[in-house]
Scaffold this motif. Structure first.
Motif, mmCIF file in Angstrom:
data_model
loop_
_atom_site.group_PDB
_atom_site.id
_atom_site.type_symbol
_atom_site.label_atom_id
_atom_site.label_comp_id
_atom_site.label_asym_id
_atom_site.label_seq_id
_atom_site.Cartn_x
_atom_site.Cartn_y
_atom_site.Cartn_z
ATOM 1 N N MET A 220 17.864 -19.804 -7.815
ATOM 2 C CA MET A 220 19.288 -20.106 -7.946
ATOM 3 C C MET A 220 19.590 -21.569 -7.622
ATOM 4 O O MET A 220 20.457 -22.188 -8.245
ATOM 5 C CB MET A 220 20.100 -19.183 -7.031
ATOM 6 C CG MET A 220 20.128 -17.738 -7.498
ATOM 7 S SD MET A 220 20.806 -17.597 -9.172
ATOM 8 C CE MET A 220 20.487 -15.877 -9.545
ATOM 9 N N ARG A 221 18.864 -22.145 -6.676
ATOM 10 C CA ARG A 221 19.062 -23.576 -6.398
ATOM 11 C C ARG A 221 18.675 -24.424 -7.612
ATOM 12 O O ARG A 221 19.305 -25.445 -7.893
ATOM 13 C CB ARG A 221 18.245 -24.002 -5.169
ATOM 14 C CG ARG A 221 18.796 -23.485 -3.849
ATOM 15 C CD ARG A 221 18.179 -24.215 -2.656
ATOM 16 N NE ARG A 221 16.759 -23.964 -2.498
ATOM 17 C CZ ARG A 221 16.235 -22.964 -1.796
ATOM 18 N NH1 ARG A 221 17.045 -22.103 -1.182
ATOM 19 N NH2 ARG A 221 14.935 -22.818 -1.687
ATOM 20 N N SER A 222 17.640 -23.997 -8.334
ATOM 21 C CA SER A 222 17.226 -24.749 -9.523
ATOM 22 C C SER A 222 18.320 -24.750 -10.587
ATOM 23 O O SER A 222 18.387 -25.661 -11.410
ATOM 24 C CB SER A 222 15.934 -24.160 -10.096
ATOM 25 O OG SER A 222 16.171 -22.969 -10.831
ATOM 26 N N VAL A 223 19.172 -23.728 -10.568
ATOM 27 C CA VAL A 223 20.251 -23.617 -11.547
ATOM 28 C C VAL A 223 21.458 -24.459 -11.144
ATOM 29 O O VAL A 223 22.010 -25.219 -11.961
ATOM 30 C CB VAL A 223 20.678 -22.146 -11.721
ATOM 31 C CG1 VAL A 223 21.917 -22.045 -12.623
ATOM 32 C CG2 VAL A 223 19.541 -21.312 -12.282
ATOM 33 N N PHE A 224 21.860 -24.356 -9.882
ATOM 34 C CA PHE A 224 23.149 -24.922 -9.478
ATOM 35 C C PHE A 224 23.068 -26.280 -8.775
ATOM 36 O O PHE A 224 24.093 -26.965 -8.667
ATOM 37 C CB PHE A 224 23.876 -23.925 -8.568
ATOM 38 C CG PHE A 224 24.312 -22.689 -9.285
ATOM 39 C CD1 PHE A 224 25.456 -22.687 -10.064
ATOM 40 C CD2 PHE A 224 23.572 -21.514 -9.217
ATOM 41 C CE1 PHE A 224 25.861 -21.553 -10.747
ATOM 42 C CE2 PHE A 224 23.970 -20.368 -9.886
ATOM 43 C CZ PHE A 224 25.110 -20.390 -10.660
ATOM 44 N N LEU A 225 21.898 -26.675 -8.297
ATOM 45 C CA LEU A 225 21.782 -27.990 -7.666
ATOM 46 C C LEU A 225 21.326 -29.012 -8.693
ATOM 47 O O LEU A 225 20.540 -28.701 -9.589
ATOM 48 C CB LEU A 225 20.793 -27.935 -6.493
ATOM 49 C CG LEU A 225 21.166 -26.997 -5.338
ATOM 50 C CD1 LEU A 225 20.218 -27.214 -4.163
ATOM 51 C CD2 LEU A 225 22.607 -27.167 -4.901
ATOM 52 N N PRO A 226 21.788 -30.256 -8.572
ATOM 53 C CA PRO A 226 21.435 -31.284 -9.568
ATOM 54 C C PRO A 226 19.996 -31.754 -9.434
ATOM 55 O O PRO A 226 19.313 -31.473 -8.443
ATOM 56 C CB PRO A 226 22.436 -32.408 -9.257
ATOM 57 C CG PRO A 226 22.781 -32.223 -7.809
ATOM 58 C CD PRO A 226 22.738 -30.737 -7.564
ATOM 59 N N ASP A 227 19.549 -32.484 -10.446
ATOM 60 C CA ASP A 227 18.217 -33.072 -10.414
ATOM 61 C C ASP A 227 18.076 -33.970 -9.187
ATOM 62 O O ASP A 227 19.010 -34.681 -8.801
ATOM 63 C CB ASP A 227 17.969 -33.887 -11.685
ATOM 64 C CG ASP A 227 17.923 -33.010 -12.928
ATOM 65 O OD1 ASP A 227 17.650 -31.801 -12.778
ATOM 66 O OD2 ASP A 227 18.161 -33.537 -14.029
ATOM 67 N N GLY A 228 16.903 -33.954 -8.607
ATOM 68 C CA GLY A 228 16.639 -34.720 -7.398
ATOM 69 C C GLY A 228 16.531 -33.847 -6.175
ATOM 70 O O GLY A 228 15.816 -34.177 -5.224
ATOM 71 N N TRP A 229 17.217 -32.689 -6.205
ATOM 72 C CA TRP A 229 17.171 -31.780 -5.071
ATOM 73 C C TRP A 229 15.861 -31.000 -4.994
ATOM 74 O O TRP A 229 15.537 -30.432 -3.947
ATOM 75 C CB TRP A 229 18.347 -30.806 -5.142
ATOM 76 C CG TRP A 229 19.604 -31.373 -4.568
ATOM 77 C CD1 TRP A 229 20.490 -32.198 -5.193
ATOM 78 C CD2 TRP A 229 20.106 -31.200 -3.239
ATOM 79 N NE1 TRP A 229 21.519 -32.535 -4.351
ATOM 80 C CE2 TRP A 229 21.311 -31.923 -3.134
ATOM 81 C CE3 TRP A 229 19.663 -30.490 -2.132
ATOM 82 C CZ2 TRP A 229 22.069 -31.972 -1.976
ATOM 83 C CZ3 TRP A 229 20.417 -30.526 -0.957
ATOM 84 C CH2 TRP A 229 21.601 -31.269 -0.891
ATOM 85 N N GLU A 230 15.098 -30.977 -6.085
ATOM 86 C CA GLU A 230 13.832 -30.242 -6.046
ATOM 87 C C GLU A 230 12.838 -30.874 -5.071
ATOM 88 O O GLU A 230 11.884 -30.216 -4.632
ATOM 89 C CB GLU A 230 13.204 -30.166 -7.443
ATOM 90 C CG GLU A 230 12.734 -31.482 -8.020
ATOM 91 C CD GLU A 230 13.829 -32.210 -8.772
ATOM 92 O OE1 GLU A 230 13.497 -33.137 -9.543
ATOM 93 O OE2 GLU A 230 15.021 -31.877 -8.588
#
Length: 269
Positions: A220-230
């Motif tokens: 779910m974080r991969s869906v709703f958080l923007p690029d860079g948060w990974e």
């Protein structure tokens, strides 16, 4: 035969959904609880401003939204079914159902169907609340929503089967909440739902990785958080293949355990 099972499942689905929405305690602790927690965390920490890597800062509400969706999946599947089925075993409901033409497959089609109806409605309302009330920007890339769909379906099915299996653990209906809720609450704290994932020590992250909630929350974080948060994830990537594999393994485990442990009546009855 298949048509009869589907008819039984559809009939149970309507009944189970009505029972669910008529139980105030169930509504609060499984349906509305993620909304309450999202509101509390947003109100408590919003004064600190936006958080995240430079150029990819987000609001506190946006940070907690994917975790609350993941928590809702866990609550709808594991907590809801584990407590509900344990209570039905204890008060004799399952014993009475065992004397009717209803098959275990039809019974569980109704239970799992109810989880999908209520869990889907909960997730939709959480997303709408985040967008309309908290001003959270939602993904515009269709690939993100495709990821949301398969993580949601796989996660909710896995949690439903694990809830059925866990219902065999409480020795009575009265002890069901005392057995199930602490387990569910602990998983939420160590799986990146209430505490930011990269703030947890590595050894605790490794323990959380053994359980499905961590992987649902990561998806779910991969869906709703923007690029860079990974970069905050283990390995520095969203690792969606790992999400699918982990949830697939737990799906099989939940299916096997639910088949082995379910009885219309308790073994010691």
């Amino acid at each position: 035969m298949t048509t009869n099972l589907m008819a039984q499942g559809a009939s149970r689905l309507g009944l189970e959904t009505k029972i669910y929405f008529r139980a105030p305690d169930t509504l609060f602790f499984t349906f509305f609880f993620p909304f309450v927690m999202l509101a509390i965390f947003t109100a408590a920490f919003s004064a600190s401003g936006e958080v995240g890597p430079p150029g990819n800062e987000i609001s506190i509400g946006a940070l907690y939204l994917p975790g609350m969706i993941a928590a809702g999946i866990l609550l709808s599947g594991v907590q809801n079914l584990a407590i509900d089925i344990a209570l039905e075993k204890s008060n004799g409901t399952l014993k009475r159902l065992g004397g009717t033409p209803l098959s275990p497959v039809g019974y569980f089609l109704g239970k799992i169907g109810q989880v999908f109806v209520t869990g889907g409605l909960q997730a939709a309302l959480l997303i709408l609340a985040g967008w309309l009330v908290l001003g959270i920007d939602l993904p515009t890339d269709p690939a993100k929503w495709l990821t949301f769909a398969w993580v949601f379906v796989l996660g909710l099915t896995t949690c439903a089967l694990l809830g059925i299996a866990l219902s065999a653990l409480p020795r009575s209906g009265k002890s069901a909440s005392a057995v199930v809720i602490p387990v569910v609450l602990l998983l939420q704290f160590i799986s990146g739902v209430y505490l930011q994932w990269d703030m947890l020590p590595e050894w605790l992250q490794n323990i959380a990785s053994l359980f499905p909630l961590k992987w649902i929350a990561q998806g779910m974080r991969s869906v709703f958080l923007p690029d860079g948060w990974e970069a905050a994830e283990q390995g520095g990537t969203w690792n969606l293949a790992g999400v699918a594999i982990a949830l697939g393994i737990w799906l099989v485990v939940g299916f096997v355990l639910s088949r082995l442990t379910f009885r219309w009546i308790r073994r010691d009855a």
